[in-house]
Design an enzyme around this catalytic site. Structure first.
Site, PDB file in Angstrom:
ATOM      1  N   LYS A 147      -8.903  10.214 -17.002  1.00 17.89           N
ATOM      2  CA  LYS A 147      -9.282  10.845 -18.285  1.00 17.89           C
ATOM      3  C   LYS A 147      -8.187  10.612 -19.318  1.00 17.89           C
ATOM      4  O   LYS A 147      -8.029   9.505 -19.790  1.00 17.89           O
ATOM      5  CB  LYS A 147      -9.574  12.337 -18.067  1.00 17.89           C
ATOM      6  CG  LYS A 147     -10.445  12.643 -16.855  1.00 17.89           C
ATOM      7  CD  LYS A 147     -11.833  12.042 -16.952  1.00 17.89           C
ATOM      8  CE  LYS A 147     -12.650  12.401 -15.710  1.00 17.89           C
ATOM      9  NZ  LYS A 147     -13.838  11.620 -15.527  1.00 17.89           N
ATOM     10  N   ARG A 171       0.829  -1.225   0.000  1.00 15.01           N
ATOM     11  CA  ARG A 171       0.000   0.000   0.000  1.00 15.01           C
ATOM     12  C   ARG A 171       0.855   1.265   0.000  1.00 15.01           C
ATOM     13  O   ARG A 171       0.428   2.334  -0.451  1.00 15.01           O
ATOM     14  CB  ARG A 171      -0.912  -0.044   1.244  1.00 15.01           C
ATOM     15  CG  ARG A 171      -1.535   1.265   1.623  1.00 15.01           C
ATOM     16  CD  ARG A 171      -2.741   1.124   2.498  1.00 15.01           C
ATOM     17  NE  ARG A 171      -2.591   0.342   3.710  1.00 15.01           N
ATOM     18  CZ  ARG A 171      -1.868   0.684   4.777  1.00 15.01           C
ATOM     19  NH1 ARG A 171      -1.167   1.795   4.788  1.00 15.01           N
ATOM     20  NH2 ARG A 171      -1.837  -0.095   5.833  1.00 15.01           N
ATOM     21  N   ASP A 206      -6.826  21.746  -9.995  1.00 21.45           N
ATOM     22  CA  ASP A 206      -7.245  20.550 -10.736  1.00 21.45           C
ATOM     23  C   ASP A 206      -6.894  20.802 -12.202  1.00 21.45           C
ATOM     24  O   ASP A 206      -7.449  21.692 -12.845  1.00 21.45           O
ATOM     25  CB  ASP A 206      -8.757  20.344 -10.555  1.00 21.45           C
ATOM     26  CG  ASP A 206      -9.263  19.079 -11.277  1.00 21.45           C
ATOM     27  OD1 ASP A 206      -8.649  18.674 -12.281  1.00 21.45           O
ATOM     28  OD2 ASP A 206     -10.285  18.528 -10.834  1.00 21.45           O
TER      29      ASP A 206
HETATM   30  C1  LIG Z   1     -12.261  18.058 -13.667  1.00 23.81           C
HETATM   31  C2  LIG Z   1     -12.364  16.721 -12.998  1.00 23.81           C
HETATM   32  N1  LIG Z   1     -11.623  16.479 -11.918  1.00 23.81           N
HETATM   33  C3  LIG Z   1     -11.682  15.311 -11.272  1.00 23.81           C
HETATM   34  C4  LIG Z   1     -12.522  14.307 -11.694  1.00 23.81           C
HETATM   35  C5  LIG Z   1     -12.622  13.049 -10.873  1.00 23.81           C
HETATM   36  O1  LIG Z   1     -12.050  11.954 -11.481  1.00 23.81           O
HETATM   37  P1  LIG Z   1     -12.475  10.475 -11.061  1.00 23.81           P
HETATM   38  O2  LIG Z   1     -13.742  10.182 -11.774  1.00 23.81           O
HETATM   39  O3  LIG Z   1     -11.327   9.633 -11.494  1.00 23.81           O
HETATM   40  O4  LIG Z   1     -12.667  10.465  -9.582  1.00 23.81           O
HETATM   41  C6  LIG Z   1     -13.321  14.505 -12.820  1.00 23.81           C
HETATM   42  C7  LIG Z   1     -14.222  13.439 -13.303  1.00 23.81           C
HETATM   43  O5  LIG Z   1     -15.089  13.644 -14.138  1.00 23.81           O
HETATM   44  C8  LIG Z   1     -13.235  15.745 -13.500  1.00 23.81           C
HETATM   45  O6  LIG Z   1     -14.006  16.013 -14.564  1.00 23.81           O
END
Ligand SMILES: Cc1ncc(COP(=O)(O)O)c(C=O)c1O
Length: 392
Positions: free
Chosen positions: A206, A56, A181
């Site tokens: 993504k 982990r 983000d």
């Molecule tokens: C801008 C953004 N950040 C974070 C995430 C979260 O990713 P996850 O689905 O892997 O938790 C998403 C998911 O759609 C997203 O669009």
């Protein structure tokens, strides 16, 4: 001749490989383990150093992926997580303590918003939302106990670009940590740490994974922010599964090609949609007509394939449903960054947005262009828009 820095395509091809330690095989093996044996009790007690202690906490598989992402961002530390959301919550918790005040953009990704609204106040952290395009005036939101300024550029569903250098500079003067983000821009198109952010988070689900078959997240940072990220990930038990880490690393090899094609397709579809009679505006910072285009071209080296189309408010919900359901190239679905084109309608409910005056008027349709031929994507979107006009 002076040695040139390798270009991004070269980095993506070579990062994380260790053929010398692996019988000449370029792709690193997938280490599936919890147990990591010690050679003696002294080593088990930590008196004799050991590179890996427990599955982990880290393995050669997580190291290969995390060190690759760290290199792409120019970060000293990267942690991986079982989803983008897990990376976000782990990174926020690496900063949070009772009594803090934290700032989030009103365009925050919905599930991250659910985390900050439901979990942070329970821990004694006060939160507030700010208008995403506030730029350097963000300082008017700072309080003496503000510990985190969180950014997301462009914002989820409404695609506002933020002035990251100005906002992070304002935060730095007050010793406030900044986090962004960067799932949309990725390390390939948006060097957010170089632009001033302290911590970057990304849903590797993504474009990094790129095939809609994994959930994975990353958070990367330098110095004390990096050490706190690692400590928090270990304390929370945040760790990604080995198969997902492998898929993330494999995705990096083709990421540049996939991202460039998806982005090119997106711009072509956005440009075609812009002049359709059912459309009020297209929310895509890469379009020269976008109000964010100047900051976008200053800070990004390219877009991705995710954007919004705002259609006239008088169009009925029934005709939106019928036109989208009749599409043949775009699938209806959440997520993005994979090979397949996706479409959905964005509903900006009060739970998702508290600063209502900033919102576009009309229905927002979110488009993600994958890797189909863009002529087919354009034809499908234009037919869908024609269907909406019939409902006017
Ligand atoms: C801008 C953004 N950040 C974070 C995430 C979260 O990713 P996850 O689905 O892997 O938790 C998403 C998911 O759609 C997203 O669009």
């Amino acid at each position: 001749m002076a040695k040139k820095m390798p270009k991004i395509e070269t980095k993506l091809t070579h990062l994380g490989l260790s053929p010398k330690e692996n019988f000449g095989i370029p792709n690193p093996p997938i280490y599936r383990t919890s147990t990591i044996l010690s050679e003696s009790l002294a080593q088990h007690r930590g008196e004799i150093p050991k590179k890996y202690t427990y599955g982990r906490v880290g393995t050669p598989t997580s190291d290969a992926f995390e060190s690759s992402i760290a290199a792409l961002y120019g970060a000293e530390c990267c942690i991986s997580a079982p989803s983008g959301l897990s990376a976000i919550s782990t990174a926020i918790l690496s900063v949070a303590k009772a009594g803090d005040h934290m700032l989030f953009p009103d365009s925050l990704y919905g599930s991250a918003r659910r985390f900050v609204v439901t979990m942070l106040p329970k821990m004694g952290v006060d939160i507030a939302f700010y208008p995403p395009r506030i730029d350097a005036d963000i300082s008017t939101f700072f309080k003496s106990n503000t510990s985190l300024l969180y950014l997301e550029s462009p914002g989820s569903l409404t695609f506002e670009i933020q002035d990251v250098p100005a906002m992070t500079a304002a935060a730095r003067t007050k010793n406030i940590t900044t986090m962004i983000d960067n799932t949309w821009g990725t390390a390939l198109h948006y060097p957010v740490l170089a632009l001033g952010a302290d911590i970057v988070v990304e849903a590797a689900t993504k474009y990094i994974g790129g095939h809609s078959d994994t959930n994975l997240g990353i958070a990367a940072a330098n110095g004390k922010h990096g050490s706190e990220l690692r400590r928090t990930a270990i304390a929370l038990g945040t760790c990604a599964g080995p198969e997902d880490l492998y898929l993330g690393l494999r995705g990096l090899r083709t990421m540049k090609l996939r991202l460039s094609q998806s982005a090119e397709n997106g711009l072509a579809v956005a440009t075609a949609a812009k002049s359709h009679g059912a459309v009020i505006s297209v929310l895509h910072p890469g379009l020269p007509s976008s109000r964010d285009h100047a900051i976008f071209t200053r800070d990004f080296t390219g877009p991705c394939g995710l954007f919004g189309i705002v259609v006239k408010p008088e169009i009925t919900q029934a005709s939106i449903d019928a036109a989208i359901e009749a599409m043949s190239v775009f699938y209806i679905g959440d997520s993005w960054g994979g090979y397949e084109s996706l479409i959905k309608q964005a509903h900006l409910t009060e739970k998702l947005r508290s600063l209502r005056p900033d919102l576009p008027e009309g229905h927002i349709i979110r488009i993600y262009t994958g890797l189909e031929h863009c002529d087919d994507q354009i034809a499908d979107v234009m037919t869908m828009l024609d269907g909406l006009s019939e409902g006017l």
